[in-house]
Design a protein around this motif. Structure first.
Motif, PDB file in Angstrom:
ATOM      1  N   THR A 446      42.784  44.994  13.781  1.00  9.75           N
ATOM      2  CA  THR A 446      42.072  44.274  14.920  1.00  9.75           C
ATOM      3  C   THR A 446      43.102  44.193  16.022  1.00  9.75           C
ATOM      4  OG1 THR A 446      41.378  42.635  13.419  1.00  9.75           O
ATOM      5  CG2 THR A 446      41.352  42.103  15.742  1.00  9.75           C
ATOM      6  N   ASN A 447      44.423  44.211  16.163  1.00 14.07           N
ATOM      7  CA  ASN A 447      45.222  44.406  17.366  1.00 14.07           C
ATOM      8  C   ASN A 447      44.864  45.879  17.844  1.00 14.07           C
ATOM      9  OD1 ASN A 447      46.222  41.930  16.891  1.00 14.07           O
ATOM     10  ND2 ASN A 447      47.902  42.397  15.705  1.00 14.07           N
ATOM     11  N   THR A 448      44.797  46.729  17.018  1.00 12.44           N
ATOM     12  CA  THR A 448      44.732  48.158  17.511  1.00 12.44           C
ATOM     13  C   THR A 448      43.334  48.359  18.064  1.00 12.44           C
ATOM     14  OG1 THR A 448      46.265  49.075  15.672  1.00 12.44           O
ATOM     15  CG2 THR A 448      44.771  50.678  16.803  1.00 12.44           C
ATOM     16  N   GLY A 449      42.196  47.684  17.554  1.00 10.43           N
ATOM     17  CA  GLY A 449      41.048  47.612  18.185  1.00 10.43           C
ATOM     18  C   GLY A 449      40.988  47.035  19.525  1.00 10.43           C
ATOM     19  N   ILE A 450      41.675  45.862  19.665  1.00  9.41           N
ATOM     20  CA  ILE A 450      41.620  45.061  21.008  1.00  9.41           C
ATOM     21  C   ILE A 450      42.383  46.216  22.047  1.00  9.41           C
ATOM     22  CG2 ILE A 450      42.727  43.378  22.447  1.00  9.41           C
ATOM     23  CD1 ILE A 450      42.442  41.768  19.802  1.00  9.41           C
ATOM     24  N   ILE A 457      37.779  50.353  28.570  1.00 13.27           N
ATOM     25  CA  ILE A 457      37.483  49.457  29.996  1.00 13.27           C
ATOM     26  C   ILE A 457      37.959  50.311  31.139  1.00 13.27           C
ATOM     27  CG2 ILE A 457      37.753  47.272  30.904  1.00 13.27           C
ATOM     28  CD1 ILE A 457      37.361  46.097  28.192  1.00 13.27           C
ATOM     29  N   ASN A 458      39.344  50.365  30.859  1.00 15.31           N
ATOM     30  CA  ASN A 458      40.009  50.895  32.213  1.00 15.31           C
ATOM     31  C   ASN A 458      39.588  52.187  32.483  1.00 15.31           C
ATOM     32  OD1 ASN A 458      41.404  48.570  32.618  1.00 15.31           O
ATOM     33  ND2 ASN A 458      43.362  49.328  32.067  1.00 15.31           N
ATOM     34  N   PRO A 467      36.187  48.148  40.339  1.00 11.41           N
ATOM     35  CA  PRO A 467      37.440  47.186  40.426  1.00 11.41           C
ATOM     36  C   PRO A 467      37.630  46.129  39.457  1.00 11.41           C
ATOM     37  CG  PRO A 467      35.571  46.252  41.862  1.00 11.41           C
ATOM     38  CD  PRO A 467      35.000  47.416  40.831  1.00 11.41           C
ATOM     39  N   ASP A 468      36.823  46.031  38.338  1.00 13.55           N
ATOM     40  CA  ASP A 468      36.945  44.949  37.474  1.00 13.55           C
ATOM     41  C   ASP A 468      37.803  45.447  36.169  1.00 13.55           C
ATOM     42  OD1 ASP A 468      34.706  46.545  36.916  1.00 13.55           O
ATOM     43  OD2 ASP A 468      33.476  44.903  36.251  1.00 13.55           O
ATOM     44  N   GLY A 469      38.742  46.339  36.173  1.00 11.21           N
ATOM     45  CA  GLY A 469      39.476  46.831  35.019  1.00 11.21           C
ATOM     46  C   GLY A 469      40.447  45.708  34.535  1.00 11.21           C
ATOM     47  N   ILE A 470      40.972  46.018  33.433  1.00 12.09           N
ATOM     48  CA  ILE A 470      42.068  45.088  32.896  1.00 12.09           C
ATOM     49  C   ILE A 470      43.276  45.358  33.730  1.00 12.09           C
ATOM     50  CG2 ILE A 470      43.160  44.321  31.028  1.00 12.09           C
ATOM     51  CD1 ILE A 470      40.261  43.944  30.967  1.00 12.09           C
ATOM     52  N   PRO A 471      44.064  44.471  34.264  1.00 12.07           N
ATOM     53  CA  PRO A 471      45.085  44.869  35.175  1.00 12.07           C
ATOM     54  C   PRO A 471      46.353  44.954  34.425  1.00 12.07           C
ATOM     55  CG  PRO A 471      44.816  42.478  35.327  1.00 12.07           C
ATOM     56  CD  PRO A 471      43.561  42.885  34.378  1.00 12.07           C
ATOM     57  N   LEU A 477      49.651  48.617  30.428  1.00 13.52           N
ATOM     58  CA  LEU A 477      48.503  47.695  29.785  1.00 13.52           C
ATOM     59  C   LEU A 477      48.990  46.673  28.810  1.00 13.52           C
ATOM     60  CD1 LEU A 477      45.725  50.507  29.058  1.00 13.52           C
ATOM     61  CD2 LEU A 477      45.963  49.075  31.022  1.00 13.52           C
ATOM     62  N   PRO A 478      48.390  45.574  28.883  1.00 17.98           N
ATOM     63  CA  PRO A 478      48.787  44.517  27.970  1.00 17.98           C
ATOM     64  C   PRO A 478      48.604  44.929  26.470  1.00 17.98           C
ATOM     65  CG  PRO A 478      46.674  43.707  28.890  1.00 17.98           C
ATOM     66  CD  PRO A 478      47.224  45.194  29.687  1.00 17.98           C
TER      67      PRO A 478
END
Length: 638
Positions: A446-450, A457-458, A467-471, A477-478
């Motif tokens: 699951t962590n790998t999939g997130i 998304i990015n 402009p609405d990507g994950i910062p 990347l988090p």
């Protein structure tokens, strides 16, 4: 402080080499005790005793330990598995034993590197290992596990052939660290997800569940009929029909990317896609006349670099289709991303643990309706394992409509004969290669999939200049884990009025104090922030009351005093959103306005003041009262 003299330790009895190590443990229905690992084995397989559906390989590997340390580790693990407990010790679950074995393995290798047996270790050696563990800069919970694994070699000394001769917790260094950690032992120290990351991630996850899922079934999921049918058109005829479909101007034969071909740099036709598109066995499309027809069509039309489903994506994003076409080779990846998006919606909007989500089954959602058929409550049913027995206990959660829609999507993703909703999908190579069909994937998957969903998304936002990507956080990347979603939900619930009780109910905590410890830590400032939020909320309510001339009068035994305080507060009901956190300045303000009030001063580690626990004294006629922290409103415009 004096301690009684150490009593003689009796010799540990030998354990037969053919003794099953899982004796007394409940096993999976398909497992047999006589087929499980024995004491003499160098590798103990613990999977038969892992009763949860989210399976993960768990073994105890003693091959890396030298003798006689390996024998000592075997005796200790055998006592833990068979629950032959020492005085004061509590039973451990299978996964906890596996975790402590890793800590024990590290300590025994450290002992072997020093070239001394366990019985020869003295207090200085234990202090040296203490400094070694502290130098690893682990989290407090991991440090406690490493220290407890060492103490087991003393606590279980009557069951071990070789053991420690001194109790580590009697060492001053060990006691000092234990006291330092005891004040935060009940707090959950998992980092919460930053709001700048959670907002876009949750929006995109809901887009996947609400919008992007609306697509026709993929031909990758269709199974060709291999039964002979009289007068059925042959593969060559079907290949010609497919070539005729592709003969429109500007079209090319569907192809495979170079990596799917035979090693050449040029794309090649894809018989697999054509076979599934036409409903014919793939091997018949690769031979004879059908192969020649496909080759002729490739020469006449050319070969595309990819092949797409014959129906476009129907969902819109900002008024346009979110994808120009869905690649045949990307359907499996997209299904996995949709699977993870459903997990994110359920995890954050329900507060369920990962193990509880992984035990959701088809039909787990029940609806409660009004007499006219309107749904007013969604109830989700699963199993809870935290603090329960190894089999889990039935539990229910009240969820919202987005979670219900995610459950409906999961039920459509899985085959009808699959009961668990978070097993590997049929399009996944894990499903085809798994030795146990229908296995539920674990938290690491699951962590790998997130992480994969955040990357998609990015990449999508970069291609379409959105402009609405994950910062990024700290320049990268988090990397989120399953534990953080429940932790973050606790943060938002606790900030609401009455949120502590609501959070304890939603998180299935037996006591409110458990939720307070779960919701945050002192070092992170969580508790101070929540108390400051509550103070500002109370102040906002009081400021609205003071500014409203038509409000009802306050009644009751303290009604007159409450009215007097609200009247005084009306003179200072304007607050610009700033809090005084300097102790000296705050005391000067209090002294000028009301010497009888006690200021609420924040701790040195916090930048936000906490709300006072007691109500301020009534205003004196001789001094002009100044509202304390509990009276400050959040931000009322002039």
């Amino acid at each position: 402080m004096t301690h009684p003299a150490t009593e003689p330790v009796p010799e540990a009895g030998p354990v037969p080499g053919d003794a099953p190590v899982l004796t007394g443990r409940p096993l999976r229905p398909e497992a047999r005790l006589e087929q499980t690992s024995r004491f003499a084995d160098d590798i103990w397989v613990l999977d038969p005793a892992w009763l949860r559906a989210d399976r993960k390989p768990m073994t105890l590997n003693f091959t890396g330990l030298p003798q006689p340390l390996a024998t000592t580790a075997k005796h200790l693990c055998h006592a833990l598995l068979t629950e032959d407990l020492a005085a004061g010790e509590t039973p451990l679950s299978i996964d906890s034993i596996r975790t402590y074995f890793s800590c024990l393995h590290a300590f025994l290798l450290w002992v072997h590197a020093r070239g001394r047996p366990l019985a020869a270790l003295n207090g200085d050696d234990l202090d040296a290992y203490h400094h070694h563990v502290v130098g690893l800069r682990l989290c407090p919970s991991s440090t406690r596990r490493y220290r407890r694994a060492v103490r087991m070699l003393w606590a279980y000394r009557t069951r071990l052939p070789h053991h420690l001769t001194e109790d580590p917790v009697r060492r001053p260094l060990w006691q000092a660290l234990a006291r330092a950690h005891s004040s935060h032992a009940a707090e959950n120290r998992t980092d919460r997800i930053p709001e700048s990351v959670l907002g876009p991630l949750l929006i995109w996850a809901m887009r996947w569940v609400e919008d992007f899922r609306r697509r026709p079934p993929s031909p990758r999921r269709t199974r060709p009929d291999r039964r002979p049918v009289p007068r059925r058109p042959g593969p060559a005829h079907r290949a010609r029909r497919a070539a005729g479909r592709l003969s429109a101007p500007g079209t090319a034969a569907t192809g495979s990317p170079p990596r799917w071909g035979t090693g050449s740099k040029d794309p090649v036709p894809s018989p697999a896609f054509l076979a599934r598109l036409l409903g014919y066995p793939e091997d018949r499309m690769k031979k004879g006349q059908a192969r020649r027809v496909i080759a002729e069509a490739a020469r006449e039309l050319g070969v595309d670099t990819d092949c797409y489903l014959n129906q476009p994506a129907r969902s819109l994003l900002d008024g346009r289709p979110w994808a120009a076409g869905i690649s045949y080779y990307e359907t499996g990846k997209l299904e996995k991303l949709l699977h993870i998006a459903c997990w994110i919606d359920i995890a954050y909007l329900s507060g369920m643990r990962d193990s509880e989500i992984k035990h959701l089954k088809r039909g787990c959602l029940s609806l409660q309706r009004t007499p006219d058929g309107t749904v007013y409550r969604h109830r989700l049913h699963s199993l809870a394992f935290k603090g329960e027995n190894a089999h889990g206990v039935p539990a229910a959660w009240i969820v919202t409509a987005p979670v219900a829609r995610a459950i409906a999507v999961l039920e459509r993703l899985q085959p009808d004969n699959q009961s668990y909703l978070f097993t590997f999908l049929p399009s996944s190579h894990h499903h085809r290669q798994s030795p146990t069909p229908g296995a539920v994937f674990d938290s690491n998957t699951t962590n790998t999939g997130i992480t994969a969903l955040i990357g998609w998304i990015n990449a999508y936002c970069a291609r379409h200049a959105r402009p609405d990507g994950i910062p990024t956080t700290q320049g990268r990347l988090p990397h989120l884990t399953t534990r953080q979603f429940r932790r973050t939900l606790a943060w938002f619930i606790a900030r609401r009025p009455g949120g502590t009780i609501a959070g304890a109910l939603q998180c299935r905590h037996q006591r409110i104090q458990m939720f307070e410890g779960y919701a945050g830590t002192s070092t992170s400032g969580f508790r101070d922030e929540v108390e400051a939020e509550e103070a500002l909320t109370r102040g906002q309510v009081l400021a609205d009351m003071a500014a409203d001339p038509d409000r009802p009068r306050l009644t009751g035994p303290a009604g007159a005093e409450a009215e007097a305080r609200v009247t005084v507060l009306a003179q200072y009901a304007v607050f610009d959103g700033k809090v005084v956190n300097d102790e000296a300045r705050l005391r000067r303000i209090i002294a000028r306005r009301d010497p009888t009030s006690t200021p609420a001063v924040s701790s040195p580690a916090s930048t936000t003041p906490t709300a006072p626990s007691a109500a301020p004294p009534p205003p004196r006629p001789t001094s002009r009262p100044w509202p304390t922290a509990s009276h400050w409103p959040a931000a009322t415009p002039r």
